[in-house]
Motif scaffolding. Structure first.
Motif, PDB file in Angstrom:
ATOM      1  N   ALA A 136       0.835  -1.206   0.000  1.00  0.00           N
ATOM      2  CA  ALA A 136       0.000   0.000   0.000  1.00  0.00           C
ATOM      3  C   ALA A 136       0.871   1.259   0.000  1.00  0.00           C
ATOM      4  O   ALA A 136       0.585   2.231  -0.707  1.00  0.00           O
ATOM      5  N   LYS A 137       1.951   1.231   0.775  1.00  0.00           N
ATOM      6  CA  LYS A 137       2.865   2.385   0.818  1.00  0.00           C
ATOM      7  C   LYS A 137       3.515   2.605  -0.541  1.00  0.00           C
ATOM      8  O   LYS A 137       3.609   3.728  -1.033  1.00  0.00           O
ATOM      9  N   VAL A 138       3.960   1.514  -1.158  1.00  0.00           N
ATOM     10  CA  VAL A 138       4.617   1.606  -2.465  1.00  0.00           C
ATOM     11  C   VAL A 138       3.642   2.091  -3.534  1.00  0.00           C
ATOM     12  O   VAL A 138       3.972   2.937  -4.375  1.00  0.00           O
ATOM     13  N   ASP A 139       2.418   1.544  -3.505  1.00  0.00           N
ATOM     14  CA  ASP A 139       1.422   1.852  -4.543  1.00  0.00           C
ATOM     15  C   ASP A 139       0.665   3.151  -4.297  1.00  0.00           C
ATOM     16  O   ASP A 139      -0.123   3.579  -5.141  1.00  0.00           O
ATOM     17  N   GLY A 140       0.883   3.750  -3.125  1.00  0.00           N
ATOM     18  CA  GLY A 140       0.235   5.030  -2.844  1.00  0.00           C
ATOM     19  C   GLY A 140      -1.196   4.918  -2.357  1.00  0.00           C
ATOM     20  O   GLY A 140      -1.967   5.877  -2.428  1.00  0.00           O
ATOM     21  N   TYR A 141      -1.584   3.746  -1.838  1.00  0.00           N
ATOM     22  CA  TYR A 141      -2.917   3.588  -1.272  1.00  0.00           C
ATOM     23  C   TYR A 141      -2.895   3.922   0.213  1.00  0.00           C
ATOM     24  O   TYR A 141      -1.910   3.678   0.901  1.00  0.00           O
ATOM     25  N   ARG A 142      -3.995   4.454   0.695  1.00  0.00           N
ATOM     26  CA  ARG A 142      -4.049   4.887   2.091  1.00  0.00           C
ATOM     27  C   ARG A 142      -4.190   3.737   3.076  1.00  0.00           C
ATOM     28  O   ARG A 142      -3.970   3.924   4.273  1.00  0.00           O
ATOM     29  N   SER A 143      -4.623   2.595   2.604  1.00  0.00           N
ATOM     30  CA  SER A 143      -4.780   1.446   3.508  1.00  0.00           C
ATOM     31  C   SER A 143      -4.654   0.146   2.729  1.00  0.00           C
ATOM     32  O   SER A 143      -4.855   0.108   1.513  1.00  0.00           O
ATOM     33  N   ARG A 144      -4.342  -0.912   3.456  1.00  0.00           N
ATOM     34  CA  ARG A 144      -4.237  -2.236   2.851  1.00  0.00           C
ATOM     35  C   ARG A 144      -5.595  -2.710   2.329  1.00  0.00           C
ATOM     36  O   ARG A 144      -5.667  -3.624   1.507  1.00  0.00           O
ATOM     37  N   ALA A 145      -6.686  -2.084   2.825  1.00  0.00           N
ATOM     38  CA  ALA A 145      -8.036  -2.466   2.403  1.00  0.00           C
ATOM     39  C   ALA A 145      -8.230  -2.293   0.898  1.00  0.00           C
ATOM     40  O   ALA A 145      -9.096  -2.935   0.301  1.00  0.00           O
ATOM     41  N   ALA A 146      -7.414  -1.442   0.281  1.00  0.00           N
ATOM     42  CA  ALA A 146      -7.521  -1.226  -1.168  1.00  0.00           C
ATOM     43  C   ALA A 146      -7.397  -2.551  -1.916  1.00  0.00           C
ATOM     44  O   ALA A 146      -8.097  -2.793  -2.912  1.00  0.00           O
ATOM     45  N   TYR A 147      -6.556  -3.445  -1.416  1.00  0.00           N
ATOM     46  CA  TYR A 147      -6.321  -4.714  -2.118  1.00  0.00           C
ATOM     47  C   TYR A 147      -7.510  -5.666  -1.994  1.00  0.00           C
ATOM     48  O   TYR A 147      -7.712  -6.528  -2.842  1.00  0.00           O
ATOM     49  N   LYS A 148      -8.313  -5.489  -0.942  1.00  0.00           N
ATOM     50  CA  LYS A 148      -9.528  -6.298  -0.821  1.00  0.00           C
ATOM     51  C   LYS A 148     -10.469  -5.969  -1.974  1.00  0.00           C
ATOM     52  O   LYS A 148     -11.019  -6.870  -2.617  1.00  0.00           O
ATOM     53  N   LEU A 149     -10.638  -4.667  -2.243  1.00  0.00           N
ATOM     54  CA  LEU A 149     -11.516  -4.271  -3.346  1.00  0.00           C
ATOM     55  C   LEU A 149     -10.925  -4.688  -4.693  1.00  0.00           C
ATOM     56  O   LEU A 149     -11.655  -5.167  -5.582  1.00  0.00           O
ATOM     57  N   LEU A 150      -9.618  -4.532  -4.856  1.00  0.00           N
ATOM     58  CA  LEU A 150      -8.973  -4.956  -6.108  1.00  0.00           C
ATOM     59  C   LEU A 150      -9.183  -6.450  -6.357  1.00  0.00           C
ATOM     60  O   LEU A 150      -9.487  -6.867  -7.488  1.00  0.00           O
ATOM     61  N   GLU A 151      -9.059  -7.256  -5.302  1.00  0.00           N
ATOM     62  CA  GLU A 151      -9.235  -8.703  -5.448  1.00  0.00           C
ATOM     63  C   GLU A 151     -10.688  -9.074  -5.695  1.00  0.00           C
ATOM     64  O   GLU A 151     -10.986  -9.970  -6.505  1.00  0.00           O
ATOM     65  N   LEU A 152     -11.609  -8.383  -5.027  1.00  0.00           N
ATOM     66  CA  LEU A 152     -13.028  -8.642  -5.261  1.00  0.00           C
ATOM     67  C   LEU A 152     -13.433  -8.206  -6.674  1.00  0.00           C
ATOM     68  O   LEU A 152     -14.232  -8.875  -7.342  1.00  0.00           O
ATOM     69  N   ASP A 153     -12.859  -7.105  -7.133  1.00  0.00           N
ATOM     70  CA  ASP A 153     -13.136  -6.641  -8.498  1.00  0.00           C
ATOM     71  C   ASP A 153     -12.638  -7.649  -9.527  1.00  0.00           C
ATOM     72  O   ASP A 153     -13.305  -7.926 -10.530  1.00  0.00           O
ATOM     73  N   GLU A 154     -11.477  -8.230  -9.260  1.00  0.00           N
ATOM     74  CA  GLU A 154     -10.916  -9.213 -10.184  1.00  0.00           C
ATOM     75  C   GLU A 154     -11.835 -10.430 -10.296  1.00  0.00           C
ATOM     76  O   GLU A 154     -11.997 -11.003 -11.370  1.00  0.00           O
ATOM     77  N   LYS A 155     -12.462 -10.787  -9.185  1.00  0.00           N
ATOM     78  CA  LYS A 155     -13.330 -11.969  -9.171  1.00  0.00           C
ATOM     79  C   LYS A 155     -14.735 -11.691  -9.695  1.00  0.00           C
ATOM     80  O   LYS A 155     -15.330 -12.524 -10.386  1.00  0.00           O
ATOM     81  N   PHE A 156     -15.276 -10.512  -9.389  1.00  0.00           N
ATOM     82  CA  PHE A 156     -16.686 -10.232  -9.695  1.00  0.00           C
ATOM     83  C   PHE A 156     -16.907  -9.122 -10.733  1.00  0.00           C
ATOM     84  O   PHE A 156     -18.048  -8.844 -11.089  1.00  0.00           O
ATOM     85  N   GLY A 157     -15.837  -8.478 -11.191  1.00  0.00           N
ATOM     86  CA  GLY A 157     -15.988  -7.412 -12.180  1.00  0.00           C
ATOM     87  C   GLY A 157     -16.793  -6.228 -11.672  1.00  0.00           C
ATOM     88  O   GLY A 157     -17.585  -5.634 -12.407  1.00  0.00           O
ATOM     89  N   LEU A 158     -16.580  -5.864 -10.408  1.00  0.00           N
ATOM     90  CA  LEU A 158     -17.378  -4.817  -9.770  1.00  0.00           C
ATOM     91  C   LEU A 158     -17.244  -3.454 -10.440  1.00  0.00           C
ATOM     92  O   LEU A 158     -18.197  -2.668 -10.472  1.00  0.00           O
ATOM     93  N   LEU A 159     -16.052  -3.156 -10.948  1.00  0.00           N
ATOM     94  CA  LEU A 159     -15.786  -1.807 -11.477  1.00  0.00           C
ATOM     95  C   LEU A 159     -15.870  -1.732 -12.993  1.00  0.00           C
ATOM     96  O   LEU A 159     -15.644  -0.678 -13.571  1.00  0.00           O
ATOM     97  N   ARG A 160     -16.247  -2.833 -13.617  1.00  0.00           N
ATOM     98  CA  ARG A 160     -16.320  -2.853 -15.078  1.00  0.00           C
ATOM     99  C   ARG A 160     -17.487  -1.982 -15.557  1.00  0.00           C
ATOM    100  O   ARG A 160     -18.645  -2.265 -15.291  1.00  0.00           O
TER     101      ARG A 160
END
Length: 217
Positions: free
Chosen positions: A30-54
């Motif tokens: 998260a620090k490297v990628d510039g995200y404010r929290s590790r929670a960002a990766y939860k949404l990224l992983e859920l999006d990868e599985k369910f296409g939430l942001l498509r």
């Protein structure tokens, strides 16, 4: 593994929390990628599985603080309008309208709709959890109450075909809530993204294909 000496004034539990943070690969990413929290990766992983942001055009982030989920939306769907709401103050995020108020406030839906340019959101997401008291049944009931309120909000706000995602606890949404979700959405699934800590009781419910306010059967 980084270990900390228990400093004066620091409890053993806070020392364990700090050690976990220091050794957590998602915190480092998260620090490297510039995200404010590790929670960002939860949404990224859920999006990868369910296409939430498509193809999303308008997004509401319930309980936006500290803002990691809205950051993900801005990067993955830069043309989408994004509005967040939280009782706590949130540092500004470029391209996101942030309201500091209770999403249960009667004025909240109209204000969020205005923030989105007058359009209905096609994604409402919530990473909120009720403050825990350490009693599993009480914590579960409080978090489920928050999810139920989020669902009511989603039914009032969502565009037909839209998605509602919310944090639940171990065991997922209870039968009554699942039945209510299925009444309003075509598909209802549970998932625990890899970024959720193994020892954590959190899961997410993903409800897709909102049937619309006049078509619940």
């Amino acid at each position: 593994m980084t270990r900390l000496k228990t400093a004066k004034g620091r409890t053993a539990s806070s020392t364990r929390w700090l050690e976990r943070q220091l050794n957590d690969p998602y915190v480092k990413r998260a620090k490297v990628d510039g995200y404010r929290s590790r929670a960002a990766y939860k949404l990224l992983e859920l999006d990868e599985k369910f296409g939430l942001l498509r193809g999303v055009q308008a997004v509401v982030d319930l309980g936006i603080t500290p803002g990691g989920w809205s950051q993900v939306v801005r990067r993955k769907a830069p043309r989408a309008a994004v509005a967040g709401i939280d009782l706590l103050p949130t540092e500004p995020i470029d391209g996101v309208t942030i309201l500091q108020m209770d999403f249960m406030d009667d004025a909240a839906p109209a204000m969020l709709r205005e923030a989105l340019g007058g359009v209905e959101p096609d994604l409402i997401m919530s990473d909120m959890a009720a403050n825990t008291v350490g009693h599993a049944q009480t914590d579960h009931l409080r978090t489920m109450g928050l999810v139920e309120t989020g669902l009511e909000f989603a039914v009032e706000m969502l565009k037909p075909g839209g998605t509602f995602i919310a944090k639940v606890l171990a065991g997922g949404a209870d039968h009554g809530l699942v039945a209510e979700l299925k009444r309003h959405f075509k598909t209802v699934k549970h998932a625990k993204p890899p970024a959720s800590r193994k020892g954590s009781s959190e899961w997410y419910v993903i409800a897709q294909g909102f049937k619309g306010r006049g078509d619940q059967g």
